[in-house]
Motif scaffolding. Structure first.
Motif, short mmCIF file in Angstrom:
data_model
loop_
_atom_site.label_atom_id
_atom_site.label_comp_id
_atom_site.label_asym_id
_atom_site.label_seq_id
_atom_site.Cartn_x
_atom_site.Cartn_y
_atom_site.Cartn_z
N ARG A 109 85.28 50.12 38.49
CA ARG A 109 85.35 49.02 37.52
C ARG A 109 84.06 48.21 37.46
O ARG A 109 83.66 47.76 36.38
N ASN A 110 83.39 48.03 38.60
CA ASN A 110 82.35 47.00 38.67
C ASN A 110 80.96 47.46 39.05
O ASN A 110 80.04 46.65 39.03
N ASP A 111 80.79 48.72 39.42
CA ASP A 111 79.47 49.15 39.89
C ASP A 111 78.96 50.31 39.05
O ASP A 111 79.37 51.46 39.24
N PRO A 112 78.04 50.06 38.10
CA PRO A 112 77.53 51.13 37.24
C PRO A 112 76.77 52.20 38.01
O PRO A 112 76.71 53.35 37.58
N VAL A 113 76.18 51.83 39.16
CA VAL A 113 75.45 52.81 39.96
C VAL A 113 76.43 53.80 40.59
O VAL A 113 76.19 55.01 40.61
N PHE A 114 77.55 53.29 41.10
CA PHE A 114 78.58 54.18 41.65
C PHE A 114 79.08 55.12 40.56
O PHE A 114 79.31 56.31 40.81
N ALA A 115 79.25 54.60 39.36
CA ALA A 115 79.75 55.42 38.25
C ALA A 115 78.81 56.60 37.98
O ALA A 115 79.26 57.71 37.69
N VAL A 116 77.50 56.36 38.06
CA VAL A 116 76.53 57.42 37.85
C VAL A 116 76.66 58.49 38.94
O VAL A 116 76.65 59.69 38.67
N MET A 117 76.80 58.05 40.18
CA MET A 117 76.93 59.00 41.28
C MET A 117 78.23 59.79 41.18
O MET A 117 78.26 61.00 41.42
N GLU A 118 79.32 59.12 40.81
CA GLU A 118 80.62 59.77 40.71
C GLU A 118 80.63 60.82 39.60
O GLU A 118 81.34 61.83 39.68
N ALA A 119 79.83 60.60 38.56
CA ALA A 119 79.80 61.49 37.40
C ALA A 119 78.69 62.53 37.48
O ALA A 119 78.48 63.28 36.51
N ASP A 120 78.00 62.62 38.59
CA ASP A 120 76.89 63.58 38.72
C ASP A 120 77.45 64.99 38.79
O ASP A 120 78.10 65.38 39.76
N MET A 121 77.21 65.79 37.77
CA MET A 121 77.81 67.11 37.66
C MET A 121 77.29 68.10 38.70
O MET A 121 77.96 69.10 39.01
N HIS A 122 76.10 67.86 39.23
CA HIS A 122 75.59 68.75 40.27
C HIS A 122 76.49 68.73 41.50
O HIS A 122 76.48 69.68 42.29
N ASN A 123 77.27 67.68 41.66
CA ASN A 123 78.12 67.50 42.84
C ASN A 123 79.57 67.90 42.59
O ASN A 123 80.41 67.74 43.47
N LEU A 124 79.88 68.41 41.40
CA LEU A 124 81.26 68.73 41.06
C LEU A 124 81.51 70.23 41.08
O LEU A 124 80.65 71.01 40.64
N THR A 125 82.70 70.61 41.55
CA THR A 125 83.07 72.02 41.56
C THR A 125 84.57 72.17 41.45
O THR A 125 85.32 71.29 41.93
N ASN A 240 63.88 60.24 51.38
CA ASN A 240 64.56 60.36 50.09
C ASN A 240 63.72 59.81 48.93
O ASN A 240 63.06 58.79 49.06
N SER A 241 63.82 60.50 47.80
CA SER A 241 63.08 60.06 46.61
C SER A 241 63.78 58.89 45.92
O SER A 241 63.15 58.07 45.28
N ARG A 242 65.12 58.83 46.00
CA ARG A 242 65.95 57.79 45.38
C ARG A 242 65.75 57.73 43.86
O ARG A 242 65.96 56.69 43.23
N GLU A 243 65.41 58.85 43.27
CA GLU A 243 65.17 58.89 41.83
C GLU A 243 66.42 58.50 41.03
O GLU A 243 66.32 57.89 39.97
N GLY A 244 67.57 58.88 41.53
CA GLY A 244 68.79 58.58 40.80
C GLY A 244 69.12 57.11 40.75
O GLY A 244 69.73 56.63 39.79
N MET A 245 68.72 56.37 41.78
CA MET A 245 68.96 54.93 41.78
C MET A 245 68.16 54.27 40.67
O MET A 245 68.67 53.41 39.94
N MET A 246 66.92 54.69 40.51
CA MET A 246 66.07 54.12 39.48
C MET A 246 66.63 54.45 38.09
O MET A 246 66.69 53.59 37.22
N ASP A 247 67.08 55.69 37.92
CA ASP A 247 67.64 56.08 36.63
C ASP A 247 68.91 55.30 36.32
O ASP A 247 69.15 54.89 35.18
#
Length: 311
Positions: A109-125, A240-247
């Motif tokens: 509900r409240n963290d857009p960064v978590f939402a990005v991580m949760e929706a990262d398709m590279h991590n889904l199977t 870590n590059s932390r590129e995803g955090m910046m995006d």
């Protein structure tokens, strides 16, 4: 003139080829079904290789006989296709302040960064629901256990020590997904977990399907997994590059000054102040001051910028 037109055409086709990245978990599951795994149902689920058919927007039904799967406990979930986070959501969620204040639902509900991580398709199977539930958020490892709980499905779980061991065919892919997620989102991995995954990465190289999967996901996400393409390798103590955090911050219009130093946070209000442009910088009680090296680290710790800051 011809060259300019040619470049313009290439740009248009590139823009069409790369779709907008999914903005939530539900969207990511639909894209995974329609753009990545649409022709893989006979190849089977990730951990067991069971054939399945898609139903509804992103769910599915498992053909348990196709892989000799035996239900351990939960018949309903055993027959259901679920989308598993290879790196569990709780693993990257616990690093977020939102998780401490209300768990996964609060983060969604409240963290857009978590939402990005949760929706990262590279991590889904795609996974059998029962396997997804039994694996929980256990670390991957190798251990002595004579047989699986799941018939011919070679997936082992040590419930007492909270460990799981997948079949050999997917160990390398698991390692490279872990490297990607921890590198991209700045997560901390234990030395023991690094060592086992580095061994799997070396022992089980990238397969043709893993490479194809990466290319399909890249068209949706806008980037590949560099540990699959070979652009990046993991060594013990990896930085870590932390590129995803910046995006994630950029995509959600969160203004960040990465060069700011001595950012002061108020432990009580969870608000941070910059040394310049924030009138309340010197008004925080000494007992309540939390120091950060940058705005980014303050935001990652769950702080928000003071409303009276002028920059």
């Amino acid at each position: 003139m011809f060259f300019r037109c040619f470049v313009s055409i290439l740009f248009v086709f590139s823009a069409i080829a790369v779709q907008a990245a999914p903005n939530n978990f539900s969207h990511a599951k639909v894209l995974a079904k329609e753009k990545v795994y649409f022709d893989q149902t006979d190849v089977g689920t990730f951990y067991c290789g069971c054939q399945y058919e898609f139903t509804g927007r992103s769910g599915g039904r498992i053909n348990l006989e196709s892989c000799g799967y035996e239900v351990r406990k939960n018949e309903t979930r055993a027959q259901r296709l679920e989308w598993e986070h290879i790196v569990p959501a709780s693993n990257f969620g616990r690093a977020r302040q939102c998780w401490q204040e209300g768990g996964r639902k609060n983060c969604v509900r409240n963290d857009p960064v978590f939402a990005v991580m949760e929706a990262d398709m590279h991590n889904l199977t795609p996974s059998i629901g029962e396997i997804n539930g039994d694996r929980s958020n256990f670390n991957f490892s190798q251990f002595n256990q004579r047989s699986s709980f799941y018939g011919q499905c070679d997936f082992k779980v040590d419930f007492k020590n909270r460990l799981a061991e997948p079949r050999n065919e997917v160990k390398g892919q698991i390692a490279r997904v872990y490297f990607y997620m921890f590198d991209r989102y700045g997560l901390n991995m234990s030395t023991a977990q690094q060592q086992i995954l580095m061994l799997w990465d070396k022992t089980y190289p990238v397969s043709a399907w893993e490479r194809e999967r990466d290319e399909r996901i890249a068209k949706q996400m806008g980037h590949s997994n560099p540990f699959v393409t070979g652009e990046r390798t993991w060594t013990l103590g990896h930085k870590n590059s932390r590129e995803g955090m910046m995006d994630a911050y950029s995509a959600n219009s969160v203004p960040v000054n990465l060069d700011a130093s001595f950012v002061r946070g108020n432990k009580r209000s969870k608000v941070y102040h910059l040394p310049e442009g924030c009138p309340s910088y010197n008004q925080i009680s000494e007992n309540n001051i939390a120091l950060f090296s940058s705005e980014l680290t303050a935001i990652e710790a769950g702080y928000r910028k003071a409303g009276n800051c002028r920059n």
